[in-house]
Design a protein around this motif. Structure first.
Motif, short mmCIF file in Angstrom:
data_model
loop_
_atom_site.label_atom_id
_atom_site.label_comp_id
_atom_site.label_asym_id
_atom_site.label_seq_id
_atom_site.Cartn_x
_atom_site.Cartn_y
_atom_site.Cartn_z
N GLU A 171 1.04 -0.87 0.19
CA GLU A 171 -0.18 -0.40 -0.35
C GLU A 171 0.97 0.97 0.07
O GLU A 171 0.27 2.34 -0.68
N SER A 172 1.85 0.69 0.82
CA SER A 172 2.98 2.29 1.10
C SER A 172 3.83 2.53 -0.58
O SER A 172 4.71 2.98 -0.05
N MET A 173 3.90 1.65 -1.67
CA MET A 173 4.72 1.83 -2.50
C MET A 173 4.51 2.70 -4.03
O MET A 173 3.74 3.32 -3.60
N TYR A 174 6.14 3.26 -3.67
CA TYR A 174 6.21 4.34 -4.95
C TYR A 174 6.68 3.94 -6.33
O TYR A 174 7.51 2.40 -6.00
N PHE A 175 6.22 4.65 -7.03
CA PHE A 175 7.20 3.91 -9.11
C PHE A 175 7.89 5.65 -9.30
O PHE A 175 7.08 6.54 -8.50
#
Length: 457
Positions: free
Chosen positions: A236-240
């Motif tokens: 849920e906290s992942m960024y790309f």
């Protein structure tokens, strides 16, 4: 001729070869005939033999001395390198002290204390070097003198630091007011995640400029960043993030959370293989999959971030002739909202106006399409929120405007005038994320985001 056998009694050591034959006494050499008619010579060496054992001892001592010398030389080289580093750091300290001398009122007590700590550390390091080398030199004496002088200067400057307390109070009060304003702004547009019971977007917050891209290079003006719009559990906290020097797509970086994004510490890097490189920069991450545009063949493509499996689908009507006004090759624009996954494009049949299409995620095909009234080449970008397509355009160098909305549920369009600030004039990626109700913009190399406020009357 009879074979001759030479017997040396006692057994000759290697040093015997060093004794000349003319030095042998005649009485020390005798001859006789052996049992097998062999001629046997007996040589008896004098007592004054060569001291081979002492020579061997001297050789060992020499080797040990050479080894000790090598060790000491290596130490000197190591200390020399350390000394160069310490001298450079000491020069930096000298510059900082000079800055303090020029404007002591602009520094706070903490600055002086940090300088004193570093000066004490340098004094200890010089002492360590001096003890290790077991010697004294003008260089060490000079270092000691310079360190002591700087310590005196720092102590003197701190006595003139009384005005800093008032400066700190004023700056702290300003910061506190800014924090209160920011808190009010956040409460004003507090998101109601997943709720589409509203009449559309009312306003956007001021832009939050996070920082320059992870390459720390303003030349990477094309790209995108953001979060997964339908994250898997645990992500849920992942960024790309992905950025390039031209409107292409050839790799992506994944970050576990916001902090690792800021620290540029990616946990995964996807380097797109030959044949799957993309173009344009209107890509998003949805359901742990990156959706982006490829040109050979011209189609929408996707990459599963877990299995690293690629796939593509051609949209026959989509044209490569129409792009957004800020960047070339932005023919397919992917978006996601509370209702699912979308793609926007223009065609010859639509005369350059945006066609909005709903993507079936399972089949990776087009489920439904809507024709809008927006000329794609007139728009800066477009995005989806709660089943409504919003288009933007430039007002001036620092202002952008949401000027058009198309509602897929009612099939109605509306002209708007929702203005918001830009950090820089051009941007290559703008998309809405339903998990936090934010707009993510890649603005000429910078991470920028906006909070979205909906009209819930």
């Amino acid at each position: 001729m009879l074979p001759i056998l030479l017997l040396l009694l006692p057994v000759l050591s290697p040093a015997a070869a060093w004794i000349p034959v003319e030095d042998w006494e005649s009485g020390n050499v005798t001859a006789s005939v052996g049992e097998s008619d062999q001629c046997v010579c007996h040589v008896y060496l004098p007592d004054t033999t060569f001291p081979a054992d002492r020579v061997y001892h001297m050789q060992q001592v020499s080797k040990d001395l050479i080894l000790d010398v090598d060790i000491q030389m290596n130490k000197l080289v190591s200390y020399g390198g350390k000394l160069e580093i310490y001298l450079k750091d000491l020069q930096d300290l000298t510059v900082r002290v000079a800055m303090l001398e020029s404007s002591p009122d602009s520094y706070i007590k903490l600055d002086f204390e940090l300088l004193r700590i570093e000066l004490r550390e340098f004094e200890a390091l010089v002492s360590q070097l001096k003890d290790s080398l077991n010697s004294s030199s003008p260089m060490f004496d000079s270092l000691y003198t310079e360190i002591q002088n700087m310590t005196l200067i720092v102590n003197q400057l701190e006595t003139y630091d009384k005005s800093n307390l008032e400066v700190i109070r004023i700056e702290f009060a300003k910061l506190q007011r800014k924090l209160e304003e920011c808190q009010k702004d956040q409460e004003f547009i507090k998101p109601d995640i997943g709720n589409c019971n509203h009449t559309g977007i009312m306003s956007l917050s001021k832009p939050t400029v996070v920082q320059l891209n992870a390459h720390l290079n303003s030349g990477y003006e094309y790209g995108g960043w953001g979060k997964d719009s339908k994250p898997l559990r645990g992500y849920e906290s992942m960024y790309f993030y992905g950025a390039y020097t031209n409107p292409s797509v050839h790799d992506f970086y994944l970050y576990s959370d916001y902090e690792t994004l800021i620290l540029r510490s990616a946990f995964k890097h996807h380097d797109i293989p030959n044949g799957w490189e993309g173009s344009g920069n209107n890509y998003i991450v949805h359901g742990n999959t990156i959706y982006y545009q490829i040109n050979t063949p011209f189609s929408m493509s996707k990459l599963n971030l877990t299995s690293s499996k690629y796939d593509y689908r051609v949209i026959p009507a989509a044209s490569q002739k129409f792009s957004y006004s800020y960047s070339d090759k932005q023919n397919l624009d992917f978006a996601a909202d509370e209702n699912g996954l979308w793609v926007m494009y223009a065609s010859v049949e639509s005369k350059g106006k945006i066609v909005l299409a709903k993507i079936d995620e399972k089949s990776f095909g087009i489920a439904k399409e809507w024709k809008t009234g927006v000329f794609k080449q007139m728009a800066g970008n477009a995005f989806m929120a709660c089943g409504v397509m919003y288009a933007t355009r430039s007002v001036d160098l620092n202002t952008e405007e949401i000027y058009y909305a198309f509602n897929t549920k009612t099939r109605t369009e509306k002209h708007l005038n929702i203005r918001f600030q830009k950090f820089q004039e051009k941007y290559s990626n703008l998309h809405y994320n339903p998990t936090d109700q934010k707009l993510y913009m890649y603005n000429n190399g910078y991470y920028v985001s906006y909070n979205v406020r909906f009209n819930r009357e």
